[in-house]
Write a protein that holds these residues in place. Structure first.
Motif, short mmCIF file in Angstrom:
data_model
loop_
_atom_site.label_atom_id
_atom_site.label_comp_id
_atom_site.label_asym_id
_atom_site.label_seq_id
_atom_site.Cartn_x
_atom_site.Cartn_y
_atom_site.Cartn_z
N HIS A 1 -17.94 -33.35 7.91
CA HIS A 1 -16.51 -33.19 8.13
C HIS A 1 -15.70 -34.27 7.41
N ILE B 1 -15.64 -33.64 3.64
CA ILE B 1 -14.69 -32.61 3.21
C ILE B 1 -13.30 -33.21 3.06
N GLU C 1 -14.74 -25.98 11.19
CA GLU C 1 -14.38 -26.42 9.85
C GLU C 1 -12.94 -26.94 9.84
#
Length: 256
Positions: A68, A71, A230
């Motif tokens: 996470h 990203i 996400e």
């Protein structure tokens, strides 16, 4: 435990964040050099040779167990790279857990395209963005271990005055988005670094209540949930904004 508007700008000065609609090109600046004339002691000449300026470097240094934070880091680099004359460079901090433990925790393998950083490399950065997941309201042990390895830099005052910021990942809405960054400020303070929060410069995006969104005035953030959630586009856009904002600050300081 985690896994993983603004004010109207003055007309008298340029906004910190550049517009999106200009091409991302590296420009060459002409440096005017004054030097004494070889025939007189008081004269001067101007050398108008175009000298390409090297890009300012913002290191995006992070730890990400489940991906996470990574990203966010990659999107943050996009924001940094969107400012002329500034480049974002991605780095991981060293892992402290064994491969056996990581396998039991079902942590995915890390991409080899992002190098592992050593503490001494921080000296060459013009600015640094640190990203990490929360552990009970403070940074993960891997990032703390990295900061603990900067003792020699602290003794030699190598990081004094260097701008730095934070971005985080937490598991739920009720923990860590602010305290994880807040408790990390102590690391910067001991080094004499300059903490650069984003405040409410993201504008209306900071006030939206229609969707779940990580991030705070301290920096970008993402909610990881049980590890399967996400990042939303709003969370990614905030990360990109922080990259642009930090790049503009570093550029302004370099030109001061």
């Amino acid at each position: 435990m985690g896994k993983g508007g603004g004010c109207v700008p003055s007309k008298k000065r340029m906004p910190l964040v550049a517009s999106d609609d200009h091409p991302n090109v590296t420009r060459e600046a002409t440096i005017r050099i004054e030097e004494k004339s070889p025939t007189s002691g008081t004269g001067s000449i101007e050398d108008t040779t175009s000298v390409p300026l090297t890009k300012l470097k913002i290191f995006i240094v992070f730890y990400s167990m489940y991906g996470h934070v990574e990203i966010l880091a990659r999107r943050m680099k996009k924001g940094v790279d969107g400012i002329d004359g500034v480049e974002g460079v991605l780095f991981r901090v060293p892992e402290t857990l064994s491969s056996e433990v990581l396998e039991q925790m079902k942590a995915p393998l890390k991409d080899d395209d992002i190098p592992v950083i050593s503490a001494v490399e921080l000296v060459s950065a013009d600015g640094i963005l640190f990203g990490f997941p929360t552990r009970y309201g403070s940074m993960a042990a891997q990032m703390k271990a990295f900061f603990d390895s900067t003792g020699q830099l602290w003794r030699e005052q190598k990081l004094v005055g260097k701008p730095a910021g934070f971005f985080v990942s937490t598991g739920t809405q009720g923990e860590g988005q602010e305290t994880t960054a807040w408790t990390a400020i102590t690391q910067l303070s001991h080094h004499g670094m300059l903490f650069v929060p984003i405040g409410y410069t993201f504008g209306a995006g900071m006030f939206k209540m229609d969707t779940i969104r990580g991030g705070s005035p301290y920096g970008a953030g993402v909610f990881a949930g049980d590890g399967t959630r996400e990042p939303t586009e709003t969370e990614l856009a905030l990360a990109e904004h922080q990259g642009k904002y930090m790049a503009a600050i570093v550029k302004r300081l370099a030109q001061a």
